[in-house]
Design a protein around this motif. Sequence first.
Motif, PDB file in Angstrom:
ATOM      1  N   UNK A  62       0.783  -1.234   0.000  1.00 20.95           N
ATOM      2  CA  UNK A  62       0.000   0.000   0.000  1.00 20.95           C
ATOM      3  C   UNK A  62       0.810   1.276   0.000  1.00 20.95           C
ATOM      4  N   UNK A  63       2.125   1.187   0.156  1.00 19.23           N
ATOM      5  CA  UNK A  63       2.961   2.383   0.226  1.00 19.23           C
ATOM      6  C   UNK A  63       3.570   2.758  -1.121  1.00 19.23           C
ATOM      7  N   UNK A  64       3.163   2.064  -2.160  1.00 15.45           N
ATOM      8  CA  UNK A  64       3.707   2.305  -3.492  1.00 15.45           C
ATOM      9  C   UNK A  64       2.619   2.834  -4.416  1.00 15.45           C
ATOM     10  N   UNK A  65       3.033   3.590  -5.438  1.00 15.45           N
ATOM     11  CA  UNK A  65       2.062   4.110  -6.408  1.00 15.45           C
ATOM     12  C   UNK A  65       1.499   2.987  -7.271  1.00 15.45           C
ATOM     13  N   UNK A  66       2.238   1.891  -7.385  1.00 13.87           N
ATOM     14  CA  UNK A  66       1.785   0.728  -8.149  1.00 13.87           C
ATOM     15  C   UNK A  66       1.799  -0.509  -7.243  1.00 13.87           C
ATOM     16  N   UNK A  67       0.746  -0.667  -6.405  1.00 16.22           N
ATOM     17  CA  UNK A  67       0.740  -1.775  -5.449  1.00 16.22           C
ATOM     18  C   UNK A  67       0.821  -3.156  -6.102  1.00 16.22           C
ATOM     19  N   UNK A  94       2.531  12.552   3.075  1.00 15.25           N
ATOM     20  CA  UNK A  94       2.229  13.905   2.591  1.00 15.25           C
ATOM     21  C   UNK A  94       1.930  13.917   1.092  1.00 15.25           C
ATOM     22  N   UNK A  95       2.188  12.780   0.426  1.00 18.22           N
ATOM     23  CA  UNK A  95       1.963  12.702  -1.011  1.00 18.22           C
ATOM     24  C   UNK A  95       3.252  12.766  -1.818  1.00 18.22           C
ATOM     25  N   UNK A  96       4.346  13.144  -1.169  1.00 14.24           N
ATOM     26  CA  UNK A  96       5.635  13.214  -1.867  1.00 14.24           C
ATOM     27  C   UNK A  96       6.020  11.823  -2.362  1.00 14.24           C
ATOM     28  N   UNK A  97       6.491  11.770  -3.622  1.00 16.41           N
ATOM     29  CA  UNK A  97       6.899  10.492  -4.209  1.00 16.41           C
ATOM     30  C   UNK A  97       8.407  10.370  -4.219  1.00 16.41           C
ATOM     31  N   UNK A  98       8.888   9.163  -3.968  1.00 15.26           N
ATOM     32  CA  UNK A  98      10.315   8.880  -3.971  1.00 15.26           C
ATOM     33  C   UNK A  98      10.576   7.703  -4.889  1.00 15.26           C
TER      34      UNK A  98
END
Length: 174
Positions: A62-67, A94-98
């Motif tokens: 759930x912590x990835x943009x592509x689960x 916060x919505x920040x992507x890494x």
Amino acid sequence: IEDITDRSRYYLKEKYSLSLIEASLDPLTTINNEGKITDMNRATVNITGLSREKLKGSDFFGYFTEPEKARAIYKEVFARGFITNSPLKLRHKSGKLTDVLLNGSVYKDDRGNILGVVIVARDVTDQKRIESELIESKVFAELATLIAKEAKNKAEQATRIAEDAMKAKQQFLS
């Protein structure tokens, strides 16, 4: 009197292992066979913005943009025993992507039974940004080269016109 030498060694070994895990600047997470987070280091807390309590027992994917891609990578670890440099994007609360590259392997008990996987997420956001800037710079350099070539052609054409005008003037005067 009870001999606690073995317990003391185990305790010291465990403390040593935890120190190594916490020393890593890369997020490190252990995940059980059901895909639930069992443990993590401070870097994982920092990159997600969530507390250890919220992370522990939660769904790793759930912590990835592509689960679904994260789930496929997790399954690949079980199938192959390890993975290297699998790209994904981690989302901070916060919505920040890494941008990260996942590396991982299975971990086993003393009898060889697989207990879960250990995943290390290498933050490659800066490398991706630099790569993007290099590509952009290359495109601009190629564009500047084309503009310079076009300007050179126009200058050569203007020179020929001026030379022809000079010849015509000389012929007229003679």
